[in-house]
Design an enzyme around this catalytic site. Structure first.
Site, PDB file in Angstrom:
ATOM      1  N   HIS A 134      -4.150  -4.142   0.416  1.00 50.21           N
ATOM      2  CA  HIS A 134      -3.861  -4.736   1.723  1.00 50.21           C
ATOM      3  C   HIS A 134      -4.276  -6.212   1.751  1.00 50.21           C
ATOM      4  O   HIS A 134      -5.287  -6.570   2.356  1.00 50.21           O
ATOM      5  CB  HIS A 134      -4.606  -3.984   2.824  1.00 50.21           C
ATOM      6  CG  HIS A 134      -4.011  -2.666   3.172  1.00 50.21           C
ATOM      7  ND1 HIS A 134      -2.873  -2.546   3.935  1.00 50.21           N
ATOM      8  CD2 HIS A 134      -4.401  -1.403   2.860  1.00 50.21           C
ATOM      9  CE1 HIS A 134      -2.578  -1.262   4.096  1.00 50.21           C
ATOM     10  NE2 HIS A 134      -3.484  -0.548   3.454  1.00 50.21           N
ATOM     11  N   LYS A 175     -11.307   9.022  -0.040  1.00 46.01           N
ATOM     12  CA  LYS A 175     -10.551   7.816   0.290  1.00 46.01           C
ATOM     13  C   LYS A 175     -11.123   6.626  -0.472  1.00 46.01           C
ATOM     14  O   LYS A 175     -12.334   6.428  -0.521  1.00 46.01           O
ATOM     15  CB  LYS A 175     -10.620   7.548   1.796  1.00 46.01           C
ATOM     16  CG  LYS A 175      -9.837   6.338   2.253  1.00 46.01           C
ATOM     17  CD  LYS A 175      -9.958   6.161   3.768  1.00 46.01           C
ATOM     18  CE  LYS A 175      -9.156   4.981   4.264  1.00 46.01           C
ATOM     19  NZ  LYS A 175      -9.270   4.802   5.741  1.00 46.01           N
ATOM     20  N   SER A 197      -7.377   0.583   0.856  1.00 46.89           N
ATOM     21  CA  SER A 197      -7.691   1.626   1.831  1.00 46.89           C
ATOM     22  C   SER A 197      -6.619   2.705   1.701  1.00 46.89           C
ATOM     23  O   SER A 197      -5.579   2.633   2.331  1.00 46.89           O
ATOM     24  CB  SER A 197      -7.718   1.041   3.248  1.00 46.89           C
ATOM     25  OG  SER A 197      -7.963   2.049   4.206  1.00 46.89           O
ATOM     26  N   CYS A 219       0.814  -1.213   0.000  1.00 45.98           N
ATOM     27  CA  CYS A 219       0.000   0.000   0.000  1.00 45.98           C
ATOM     28  C   CYS A 219       0.854   1.272   0.000  1.00 45.98           C
ATOM     29  O   CYS A 219       1.513   1.563  -0.980  1.00 45.98           O
ATOM     30  CB  CYS A 219      -0.982  -0.019   1.165  1.00 45.98           C
ATOM     31  SG  CYS A 219      -2.371   1.131   0.894  1.00 45.98           S
ATOM     32  N   ARG A 276     -13.937   4.215  12.901  1.00 45.85           N
ATOM     33  CA  ARG A 276     -13.014   5.230  13.444  1.00 45.85           C
ATOM     34  C   ARG A 276     -13.196   6.567  12.737  1.00 45.85           C
ATOM     35  O   ARG A 276     -13.290   7.621  13.378  1.00 45.85           O
ATOM     36  CB  ARG A 276     -11.579   4.747  13.281  1.00 45.85           C
ATOM     37  CG  ARG A 276     -10.506   5.735  13.743  1.00 45.85           C
ATOM     38  CD  ARG A 276      -9.180   5.404  13.094  1.00 45.85           C
ATOM     39  NE  ARG A 276      -9.235   5.542  11.637  1.00 45.85           N
ATOM     40  CZ  ARG A 276      -8.392   4.940  10.797  1.00 45.85           C
ATOM     41  NH1 ARG A 276      -7.449   4.136  11.263  1.00 45.85           N
ATOM     42  NH2 ARG A 276      -8.504   5.136   9.490  1.00 45.85           N
ATOM     43  N   GLU A 325      -3.180  -8.403   3.524  1.00 51.80           N
ATOM     44  CA  GLU A 325      -3.070  -8.886   4.905  1.00 51.80           C
ATOM     45  C   GLU A 325      -4.292  -8.546   5.754  1.00 51.80           C
ATOM     46  O   GLU A 325      -4.444  -9.085   6.864  1.00 51.80           O
ATOM     47  CB  GLU A 325      -1.817  -8.301   5.568  1.00 51.80           C
ATOM     48  CG  GLU A 325      -1.929  -6.879   6.089  1.00 51.80           C
ATOM     49  CD  GLU A 325      -1.815  -5.802   5.025  1.00 51.80           C
ATOM     50  OE1 GLU A 325      -1.760  -4.613   5.395  1.00 51.80           O
ATOM     51  OE2 GLU A 325      -1.790  -6.134   3.819  1.00 51.80           O
TER      52      GLU A 325
END
Length: 314
Positions: A235, A163, A192, A142, A249, A237
């Site tokens: 990502h 985003k 992300s 990323c 968040r 992972e």
């Protein structure tokens, strides 16, 4: 085969509960096996969560893997205890004379900051430069993928209006390739980030090849033509709830984020999430570790020199 981790690392209990084979340094030292030595530069705020995610992937490979965790020394972690960092992490000065089979550089929540304005940018550049001589293969994830493409190949990213968050469909764009061995023609992966690389700019670079891309998310897997550097824009992972935790968040911080795409059932954040990237994420790391690390690295790491294993085979 197990992933070999420091004694008492918090991730151990989580991984063992998931039936992932881990082995303590003490036990592994009694086996007559040369494990792959992988260095992880962890730039994510929640160190323990990211450690666990990456060790989960490394632990699903058929190789014994020993891991060293690396930190930026003058960057204090706000989300991880000093005791944890001092116990399990090493400083670059401690390892700069070492050689490693593999290096993973994680993402970082720095997507809206110019690279040259990142307070530890000089440290990142130093580690990337060092890795080109001291590591058999480097896996950039990323933000690190963007940073690596910028530093090594002078490619510039563009900030997005919003985003990019979600799970996107991707397709292979190359002929059969070891890194994509076993991949379906189309597969999903999480993203992300606040920026993207121009895929045409990457395609036009003589030293780079795009292996997988998405109509919605752009380039996903990019490989240097010397096969030393692997750039993954997303990502692989991430776990089931990671995108949800980021979304909650951001909502809590009043950022009014877009709902992660193709992630919640019926795109409704009150419903459960759909996991459809784990198998390809695991396969990607397994292929990298097997074909770009294990098959090429010298048995004696002290034999590594300025010429990469790929160049030595030409």
């Amino acid at each position: 085969m197990p992933v070999r981790i420091p004694d008492n690392l918090p991730a151990a209990g989580i991984l063992e509960s998931e039936n992932i084979f881990v082995m303590s340094e003490t036990r592994a030292a009694n086996q007559d096996i040369r494990p792959m030595r992988v260095l992880i530069l962890n730039l994510m705020p929640n160190k323990i969560e990211t450690e666990t995610q990456l060790l989960r992937l490394l632990g699903n490979t058929p190789l014994q893997v020993g891991v060293d965790l690396l930190r930026i020394h003058d960057k204090e972690s706000k989300h991880t205890s000093v005791d944890h960092m001092n116990t399990f992490y090493r400083d670059f000065e401690d390892i700069r004379n070492n050689n490693y089979d593999g290096l993973i550089i994680t993402g970082a929540p720095l997507g809206q900051i110019d690279f040259k304005d990142v307070v530890y940018w000089d440290h990142i550049r130093e580690i990337i430069d060092w890795s080109q001589q001291h590591v058999t293969s480097v896996l950039f994830l990323c933000w690190a993928a963007h940073a690596g493409l910028y530093h090594l190949y002078d490619l510039h990213r563009q900030l997005l209006a919003n985003k990019r968050s979600g799970v996107f469909n991707h397709r292979r764009t190359s002929d059969p390739h070891p890194l994509l061995r076993g991949f379906d023609d189309e597969f999903f992966a999480p993203h992300s980030r606040f920026a993207e690389m121009d895929i045409e700019q990457i395609r036009q670079h003589p030293d780079l090849e795009v292996l997988a891309e998405s109509d919605e998310a752009g380039a996903y897997i990019v490989l240097s033509r010397d096969n030393h550097n692997v750039f993954v824009m997303g990502h692989p992972e991430y776990q089931k709830d990671t995108l949800n935790e980021e979304y909650v968040r951001d909502v809590g911080e009043g950022l009014n984020p877009d709902i992660p795409q193709n992630y919640y059932r019926q795109d409704d954040p009150t419903q459960d999430t759909i996991v459809r990237w784990h198998s390809h994420g695991s396969l990607l790391v397994s292929n990298w570790l097997n074909y770009y690390v294990y098959q090429l690295t010298p048995y004696d790491l002290s034999d590594m020199n300025a010429k990469t294993p790929w160049e030595s085979k030409k």
